[in-house]
Design an enzyme around this catalytic site. Structure first.
Site, PDB file in Angstrom:
ATOM      1  N   CYS A 161       5.749 -12.645  -1.480  1.00  0.00           N
ATOM      2  CA  CYS A 161       5.824 -11.251  -1.023  1.00  0.00           C
ATOM      3  C   CYS A 161       7.292 -10.810  -0.927  1.00  0.00           C
ATOM      4  O   CYS A 161       8.034 -11.317  -0.088  1.00  0.00           O
ATOM      5  CB  CYS A 161       5.139 -11.157   0.341  1.00  0.00           C
ATOM      6  SG  CYS A 161       5.483  -9.646   1.260  1.00  0.00           S
ATOM      7  N   CYS A 193       8.469  -9.727   2.499  1.00  0.00           N
ATOM      8  CA  CYS A 193       8.609 -10.862   3.425  1.00  0.00           C
ATOM      9  C   CYS A 193       9.942 -11.576   3.184  1.00  0.00           C
ATOM     10  O   CYS A 193      10.614 -11.988   4.134  1.00  0.00           O
ATOM     11  CB  CYS A 193       7.448 -11.841   3.248  1.00  0.00           C
ATOM     12  SG  CYS A 193       5.819 -11.118   3.555  1.00  0.00           S
TER      13      CYS A 193
END
Length: 126
Positions: free
Chosen positions: A43, A46
Site C-alpha cells: 500500500c 502506508c
C-alpha cells in the site's frame, strides 16, 4: 513509554482486542497492508505514513500501546467482505488507518501523515 505489538490478520486482531485489560494505557491500532519481500507495504499510502508515525512514536511522552495490524495482501483487503471492513470495531474504509481504541477518534489515509493530527490523537483524552 511506547510498547509496540505486531499482529497479522483479522483473527489475531480479534483475539488481541478481546483481551485488552481495562487498565491498559492508551491503545492505538495502526492498520496497514502486508509487507512485500523488500520490507515495504504493498500500500503506497502506508509506505508514506509508516516512517512519520514511527518517528512520532519515539517522541511520545506517555504510556502508549501501539498495535501494528497487518490487514493482509491487496486482494484480501480489496474484497468488500474483508472482515476489517465489516467488523463493527474497525469499519475500515481505507488503509492506513490509526484508531484510538475505546473511543471514536481515528485518522485515515493521508491524515496519518499529519503530525498535528497525530499529536491531537495521542494527547486528547476522551
Amino acid at each position: 513509554m511506547t510498547t509496540v505489538v505486531e499482529i497479522k490478520g483479522f483473527d489475531e486482531f480479534a483475539k488481541y482486542a478481546e483481551n485488552i485489560p481495562a487498565n491498559d494505557p492508551l491503545v492505538l491500532f495502526y492498520f496497514s497492508g502486508s509487507k512485500l519481500p523488500n520490507g515495504s507495504s504493498w500500500c503506497p499510502d502506508c509506505v508514506e505514513a509508516e516512517p512519520i508515525i514511527k518517528t512520532f512514536l519515539t517522541e511520545v511522552k506517555k504510556d502508549v500501546k501501539f498495535v501494528y495490524v497487518d490487514v493482509g495482501d491487496r486482494e484480501y483487503w480489496k474484497d468488500r467482505a474483508c472482515p476489517f471492513r465489516t467488523d463493527s470495531r474497525t469499519k475500515l474504509m481505507v488503509i492506513p488507518t490509526l484508531i484510538k481504541w475505546k473511543g471514536v477518534q481515528r485518522l485515515e489515509g493521508s491524515q496519518c501523515c499529519n503530525r498535528e493530527l497525530l499529536q491531537m490523537l495521542f494527547e486528547d483524552d476522551d
